[in-house]
Design a protein around this motif. Sequence first.
Motif, PDB file in Angstrom:
ATOM      1  N   SER A  49       7.221   6.992  -6.631  1.00 34.26           N
ATOM      2  CA  SER A  49       7.084   6.797  -8.066  1.00 34.26           C
ATOM      3  C   SER A  49       7.600   5.432  -8.464  1.00 34.26           C
ATOM      4  O   SER A  49       8.420   4.830  -7.783  1.00 34.26           O
ATOM      5  CB  SER A  49       7.861   7.887  -8.819  1.00 34.26           C
ATOM      6  N   GLY A  50       7.105   4.939  -9.600  1.00 34.30           N
ATOM      7  CA  GLY A  50       7.526   3.636 -10.071  1.00 34.30           C
ATOM      8  C   GLY A  50       6.798   2.518  -9.354  1.00 34.30           C
ATOM      9  O   GLY A  50       5.864   2.732  -8.582  1.00 34.30           O
ATOM     10  N   ARG A  51       7.233   1.276  -9.639  1.00 35.04           N
ATOM     11  CA  ARG A  51       6.600   0.117  -8.986  1.00 35.04           C
ATOM     12  C   ARG A  51       7.115   0.007  -7.568  1.00 35.04           C
ATOM     13  O   ARG A  51       8.306  -0.049  -7.327  1.00 35.04           O
ATOM     14  CB  ARG A  51       6.894  -1.168  -9.762  1.00 35.04           C
ATOM     15  N   ARG A  52       6.167  -0.022  -6.625  1.00 31.59           N
ATOM     16  CA  ARG A  52       6.519  -0.081  -5.212  1.00 31.59           C
ATOM     17  C   ARG A  52       5.680  -1.182  -4.560  1.00 31.59           C
ATOM     18  O   ARG A  52       4.507  -1.342  -4.875  1.00 31.59           O
ATOM     19  CB  ARG A  52       6.290   1.261  -4.516  1.00 31.59           C
ATOM     20  N   GLY A  53       6.325  -1.949  -3.680  1.00 30.89           N
ATOM     21  CA  GLY A  53       5.636  -3.108  -3.135  1.00 30.89           C
ATOM     22  C   GLY A  53       5.843  -3.296  -1.656  1.00 30.89           C
ATOM     23  O   GLY A  53       6.621  -2.588  -1.015  1.00 30.89           O
ATOM     24  N   ALA A  54       5.134  -4.259  -1.124  1.00 28.46           N
ATOM     25  CA  ALA A  54       5.255  -4.674   0.271  1.00 28.46           C
ATOM     26  C   ALA A  54       5.274  -6.197   0.285  1.00 28.46           C
ATOM     27  O   ALA A  54       4.486  -6.846  -0.400  1.00 28.46           O
ATOM     28  CB  ALA A  54       4.102  -4.141   1.106  1.00 28.46           C
ATOM     29  N   THR A  55       6.191  -6.754   1.066  1.00 25.01           N
ATOM     30  CA  THR A  55       6.364  -8.204   1.139  1.00 25.01           C
ATOM     31  C   THR A  55       5.871  -8.722   2.480  1.00 25.01           C
ATOM     32  O   THR A  55       6.177  -8.142   3.518  1.00 25.01           O
ATOM     33  CB  THR A  55       7.850  -8.571   0.939  1.00 25.01           C
ATOM     34  N   VAL A  56       5.110  -9.801   2.452  1.00 26.81           N
ATOM     35  CA  VAL A  56       4.604 -10.414   3.682  1.00 26.81           C
ATOM     36  C   VAL A  56       4.796 -11.922   3.597  1.00 26.81           C
ATOM     37  O   VAL A  56       4.908 -12.498   2.508  1.00 26.81           O
ATOM     38  CB  VAL A  56       3.110 -10.092   3.916  1.00 26.81           C
ATOM     39  N   THR A  57       4.841 -12.548   4.751  1.00 24.64           N
ATOM     40  CA  THR A  57       4.839 -14.011   4.827  1.00 24.64           C
ATOM     41  C   THR A  57       3.462 -14.442   5.333  1.00 24.64           C
ATOM     42  O   THR A  57       3.059 -14.093   6.443  1.00 24.64           O
ATOM     43  CB  THR A  57       5.940 -14.526   5.757  1.00 24.64           C
TER      44      THR A  57
END
Length: 474
Positions: free
Chosen positions: A330-338
Amino acid sequence: MSDTPHLKLPLIEASQAQKHVTHNEALMRLDAVCQLAVKDRNRTAPPASPQEGDRHIVAAGATGAWAGRDTLIAHRLDGIWTFLTPEPGWFCWDADPGSFVAWTGSEWVDIETGASLTAEYERLGVNTAPDATNKLAVKSNAVLFAPVAVADGGNGDVRFVVDKEAAGNTASLLFQDAWSGRAEIGLAGDDALRAKVSADGSTWSDAFSADPATGTLTLPNGAALSALNGGALGGLRNLLINGAFGVNQRGFAGGALAAGTYGHDRWKAGAGGADYSVAAGVVTLASGSLVQVIENPDLAGETVTVSVEDPSADIIVDVAGTGATIFAGSGRRGATVTVDGGATGDAAVTLSATSASFRRVQLEVGPLATPFERRPPMLEYMLCARYCITGVPFSSAGYAGSGGQASPSWVCVPAPVPLRTAPAVTIHIDISGNLDDGAADARDIYPLGVTIQAPSLDGGRTYWAGTLDYDAEF
């Protein structure tokens, strides 16, 4: 043997005369050392007016009647001083200043400080019972660790040390609610500082980790920020256009899309096609993938974060060839990449999932998933119009000298915004007179607009009106 080995009490010999003298001496010695308490331990000479039964620990450098009796117990008995030699482990109450001391075999030490003592306890409990796992157990509403001040011989610091045997072990602080884990921070399984949280004590989510070599902070599930420096977050953070799927110029009603076919503005089906729908801002991706190509974003080597709201299932994201996963929640969920350093030019962002619903897609530079950027609807529409715009109106009227003339119908139709490139043009004719509608075409096409024409059917007045669609998508 004439004396006992520890208290040195005199023993009555066989057939001894005046046995009461020896017996009384032993009793007096017992009276002196049992429940041992002294008036002080800082004197080097006897007091001027001692009382019968007074006891003192003789301080170092003794003089007078106490000369050579350092550290012994001086006992006033029958008007004279007698001296008792302590044995290791003797306890004594020092009335001045009012504390217990112990004899180590070489010195008297305060029991409160434990100086020179080497006591070691297998288990210790304070107001609760320790066990085999919790060898030190404390039950208290507060615990205080105070420094030893410089004036008292310390350095004024307090450092709480939690050590582990090897990198693969854990050294952490665990916070619980009713004996069920809720948060843990420390070194868990490696030497990176990590924090994780749990709602039930069994399923855990990583909040952050800090690389021990570089200090780089990673937020596996993104972060929700409502303000920056006390004000609103800066605008135009979202590199994606139409992230809320609110602009739908093509009128896509939902369903299957062939590979490369556009549905909502800026979103097309991936290589395997897509099946999706949008209702009340919620995107349901039944299968396949959705792709948006970003025009020359200059992301090579950058750290970027893709985020959505309320994903019902895991979503695989790919930014210019580098992938990651947005986990369901739930809520804002993200994934970080370079992004790869060689990924120059236009960059494709792909979302792949099966039976996943989500809202408000965002791509931004940086390691954090910030709140979704809500742009004004007109601004969002104008951003979309650079790539596709439908329903641009046109109309014109002229006079043909004969059939087959196109110049009387010429009309220049400017684009409302400059397009990305010269677009593909679709002409929709609503009304016309003396024109061959089927032969209508675009004469000149530029990013700023197009000139269209249609040949006349015969000499005489010509007219037409309708709309144009411009498509400059990737």
